[in-house]
Design an enzyme around this catalytic site. Structure first.
Site, PDB file in Angstrom:
ATOM      1  N   ARG A 122       0.827  -1.227   0.000  1.00 44.61           N
ATOM      2  CA  ARG A 122       0.000   0.000   0.000  1.00 44.61           C
ATOM      3  C   ARG A 122       0.852   1.265   0.000  1.00 44.61           C
ATOM      4  NH1 ARG A 122      -2.524  -3.470   3.382  1.00 44.61           N
ATOM      5  NH2 ARG A 122      -4.441  -4.339   2.538  1.00 44.61           N
ATOM      6  N   LYS A 144       2.409  11.760 -10.430  1.00 39.80           N
ATOM      7  CA  LYS A 144       1.523  10.836 -11.156  1.00 39.80           C
ATOM      8  C   LYS A 144       2.356   9.632 -11.581  1.00 39.80           C
ATOM      9  CE  LYS A 144      -0.332  13.704 -14.203  1.00 39.80           C
ATOM     10  NZ  LYS A 144      -1.223  14.086 -15.308  1.00 39.80           N
ATOM     11  N   GLU A 186       8.573  19.334 -24.791  1.00 39.69           N
ATOM     12  CA  GLU A 186       8.034  19.752 -23.486  1.00 39.69           C
ATOM     13  C   GLU A 186       8.724  21.034 -23.036  1.00 39.69           C
ATOM     14  OE1 GLU A 186       5.489  18.540 -21.891  1.00 39.69           O
ATOM     15  OE2 GLU A 186       5.203  16.660 -22.962  1.00 39.69           O
ATOM     16  N   LYS A 214       7.005  23.517 -13.328  1.00 38.16           N
ATOM     17  CA  LYS A 214       6.097  22.389 -13.088  1.00 38.16           C
ATOM     18  C   LYS A 214       5.794  22.266 -11.598  1.00 38.16           C
ATOM     19  CE  LYS A 214       4.723  17.779 -13.998  1.00 38.16           C
ATOM     20  NZ  LYS A 214       4.793  16.565 -14.770  1.00 38.16           N
ATOM     21  N   GLU A 224      -4.661  17.207  -9.809  1.00 33.96           N
ATOM     22  CA  GLU A 224      -5.133  17.481 -11.167  1.00 33.96           C
ATOM     23  C   GLU A 224      -6.628  17.786 -11.225  1.00 33.96           C
ATOM     24  OE1 GLU A 224      -4.249  14.442 -14.112  1.00 33.96           O
ATOM     25  OE2 GLU A 224      -3.650  16.030 -15.478  1.00 33.96           O
ATOM     26  N   ARG A 228      -3.469  22.180 -13.159  1.00 31.78           N
ATOM     27  CA  ARG A 228      -2.527  21.286 -13.825  1.00 31.78           C
ATOM     28  C   ARG A 228      -2.805  21.144 -15.320  1.00 31.78           C
ATOM     29  NH1 ARG A 228       0.400  15.875 -12.134  1.00 31.78           N
ATOM     30  NH2 ARG A 228       1.123  16.439 -10.084  1.00 31.78           N
ATOM     31  N   ASN A 232      -0.973  20.572 -20.060  1.00 28.56           N
ATOM     32  CA  ASN A 232      -1.452  19.856 -21.240  1.00 28.56           C
ATOM     33  C   ASN A 232      -1.376  20.727 -22.501  1.00 28.56           C
ATOM     34  OD1 ASN A 232      -2.355  17.296 -21.841  1.00 28.56           O
ATOM     35  ND2 ASN A 232      -4.494  17.964 -22.031  1.00 28.56           N
ATOM     36  N   HIS A 235      -0.961  19.463 -26.070  1.00 33.68           N
ATOM     37  CA  HIS A 235      -1.058  18.008 -26.003  1.00 33.68           C
ATOM     38  C   HIS A 235      -2.311  17.416 -26.646  1.00 33.68           C
ATOM     39  CE1 HIS A 235       2.425  18.352 -23.498  1.00 33.68           C
ATOM     40  NE2 HIS A 235       2.468  17.053 -23.274  1.00 33.68           N
ATOM     41  N   HIS A 239      -1.642  14.125 -28.479  1.00 31.18           N
ATOM     42  CA  HIS A 239      -2.238  12.828 -28.093  1.00 31.18           C
ATOM     43  C   HIS A 239      -2.984  12.199 -29.273  1.00 31.18           C
ATOM     44  CE1 HIS A 239      -2.205  14.101 -23.583  1.00 31.18           C
ATOM     45  NE2 HIS A 239      -1.075  13.528 -23.932  1.00 31.18           N
ATOM     46  N   HIS A 251       7.281  11.921 -29.044  1.00 29.18           N
ATOM     47  CA  HIS A 251       6.325  12.686 -28.243  1.00 29.18           C
ATOM     48  C   HIS A 251       6.600  14.192 -28.340  1.00 29.18           C
ATOM     49  CE1 HIS A 251       3.598  13.759 -25.032  1.00 29.18           C
ATOM     50  NE2 HIS A 251       4.580  14.372 -24.396  1.00 29.18           N
TER      51      HIS A 251
HETATM   52  N1  GLY Z   1       4.720  12.104 -12.994  1.00 25.72           N
HETATM   53  C1  GLY Z   1       4.388  13.176 -13.826  1.00 25.72           C
HETATM   54  C2  GLY Z   1       3.373  14.082 -13.253  1.00 25.72           C
HETATM   55  O1  GLY Z   1       2.963  13.928 -12.118  1.00 25.72           O
HETATM   56  O2  GLY Z   1       2.967  15.013 -13.907  1.00 25.72           O
END
Ligand code: GLY
Length: 345
Positions: A122, A144, A186, A214, A224, A228, A232, A235, A239, A251
Site C-alpha cells: 500500500r 503521477k 516539453e 512544473k 489534477e 494542472r 497539457n 497536447h 495525443h 512525443h
Molecule cells: N509524474 C508526472 C506528473 O505527475 O505530472
C-alpha cells in the site's frame, strides 16, 4: 566525464506539498549523490532500471543493501503485468515498508516503478534518478505514476510523490538525438506557460527552471483538478497524433506541432495576435522541432480523436493562449478544428 556534482553544487528545486514535499536536484553527475537523498531510515533499496540505461554506464549506489531489477527497454514496459512482476520480485526478496524503490531511467521506468512503489504494501518510498530530458522536466516531477492498458495510455495509476528526484545532466550525453527531441517539445511548452526567457539559460539552469515551473503548478493542484491542465498545452493534437499512430513522430515532436496548432486556433478565435503565433513557430523551430503536420495526416481521424482525449471531461477542451495566459477553451466548431489542421499541414 564531468566531476560529480555535490548536492551543495547542484541546483535545488523544492516541490512544496506540505508533508509530501521533496527536492529535485539538477546537475552533472548528481546521481552519485543518491545515498545523500535516500531517507536515513531506509533499510534496503530495490533499484529498478532498464537495460539501455545500465548499458550506457548509468548505475547508482544508494548506500544501503540493494538489488537491481532490470526491465525491458521502451514504453511497452508500462503494463499491469510488469507492475505485478516487479511487486512479486520485491516480495520474493522480502522488501518491507521500511525499504524503498529507486527508479533509474526515463519516464517509462519512473512511471512503472513509481506505480509499483505506490501499490506495494500500500505504498513504500520511492526516489527517482531521471536520466532523460523528458523524465527530468516532466515525468519524474508531480507524483503521477501509472501504466497503460490496451484501451489507452496511463489509464491505471496512483498519485504517489517521490521522496527526492535527481536529474543527472551528465546522463543526457548518452541519449540518442531522437530521445533528446522528445524532451525538447516539453521544454518549448514551458516557454509559453511561464518563461519566455528560458532560451537564455544554460541547460542545467533551464532544466531546473522547467522543473520549478512544473513544481509551482503541481503545488497549486496536486491531484489534477484544475490548474494542472495548463501542463497539457499543445497536447490535445499531440495525443491524437500518437493515438492515430503511423506518423513517425516522437512525443516531443508531436507536442511541438500541437503548440503551433494551439497558437493558430487561439489566433483564429481572436485570443492572440499574429506576433504571438510567430513566436510559437520561432520557439518550436529554434529547438529544431517540426512546426507543421505530416503531409499525410488524416484530418478527419484527428478531429475524431480529439473527442476521445482522456482529459476531455466536458467535450473537447483545448488549452489555448490568450490575453490572460493559457486556459481551457471548449465548444470549438469541428469545421474550425479541421480548417486549422489543414492550415498547418
Ligand atoms: N509524474 C508526472 C506528473 O505527475 O505530472
Amino acid at each position: 566525464m564531468t566531476a560529480a556534482t555535490t548536492l551543495a553544487e547542484a541546483l535545488r528545486v523544492p516541490v512544496e506539498l506540505g508533508e509530501r514535499s521533496y527536492d529535485v536536484w539538477v546537475g552533472p553527475g548528481v546521481r552519485h549523490r543518491l545515498s545523500d537523498v535516500v531517507p536515513d531510515d531506509v533499510g534496503r533499496v530495490a533499484v529498478v532500471t532498464q537495460a539501455a540505461v545500465a548499458d550506457a554506464g548509468i548505475t547508482v549506489d544508494p548506500g544501503v543493501e540493494h538489488r537491481v531489477f532490470i526491465t525491458d527497454n521502451g514504453e511497452h514496459i508500462k503494463t499491469m503485468g510488469a507492475a505485478e512482476e516487479l511487486c512479486r520480485e520485491f516480495a520474493q526478496w522480502g522488501l518491507t515498508r521500511r525499504d524503498a524503490v529507486v527508479a533509474v531511467g526515463g519516464g517509462a521506468v519512473t512511471d512503472l516503478a513509481g506505480f509499483a512503489a505506490a501499490v506495494y504494501h500500500r505504498g513504500i518510498r520511492v526516489v527517482y534518478v531521471a536520466t532523460t530530458l523528458l523524465g527530468q522536466i516532466d515525468a519524474s516531477v508531480g507524483g503521477k505514476t501509472g501504466v497503460n492498458l490496451p484501451e489507452g495510455k496511463n489509464l491505471v495509476g496512483a498519485f504517489w510523490q517521490p521522496s527526492a528526484v535527481l536529474c543527472d545532466t551528465e546522463a543526457l550525453d548518452t541519449l540518442p538525438p531522437e530521445e533528446m527531441r522528445s524532451g525538447l517539445g516539453e521544454m518549448a511548452k514551458y516557454h509559453f506557460i511561464a518563461d519566455a526567457n528560458l532560451h537564455s539559460l544554460a541547460l542545467p539552469e533551464r532544466i531546473a527552471r522547467c522543473v520549478a515551473i512544473k513544481a509551482e503548478v503541481v503545488a497549486a493542484d496536486e491531484r489534477e483538478s484544475g490548474r494542472r491542465a495548463v501542463l497539457n498545452y499543445g497536447h490535445t493534437l499531440a495525443h491524437a497524433l500518437e493515438a492515430h499512430g503511423g506518423y513517425d513522430l516522437r512525443h516531443g515532436e508531436a507536442v511541438a506541432v500541437g503548440l503551433v496548432y494551439a497558437a493558430e486556433l487561439a489566433h483564429r478565435t481572436g485570443r492572440i495576435d499574429t506576433g504571438r503565433v510567430e513566436e510559437h513557430r520561432r520557439v518550436v523551430a529554434g529547438y529544431d522541432l517540426p512546426t507543421s503536420l505530416p503531409a499525410d495526416a488524416d484530418i478527419d481521424a484527428l478531429v475524431e480523436l480529439f473527442n476521445r482525449d482522456k482529459k476531455a471531461v466536458d467535450g473537447v477542451t483545448f488549452m489555448l493562449d490568450g490575453p490572460n495566459g493559457i486556459g481551457p477553451v471548449t465548444g470549438l466548431e469541428p469545421a474550425l478544428l479541421r480548417e486549422t489542421l489543414e492550415a498547418i499541414r
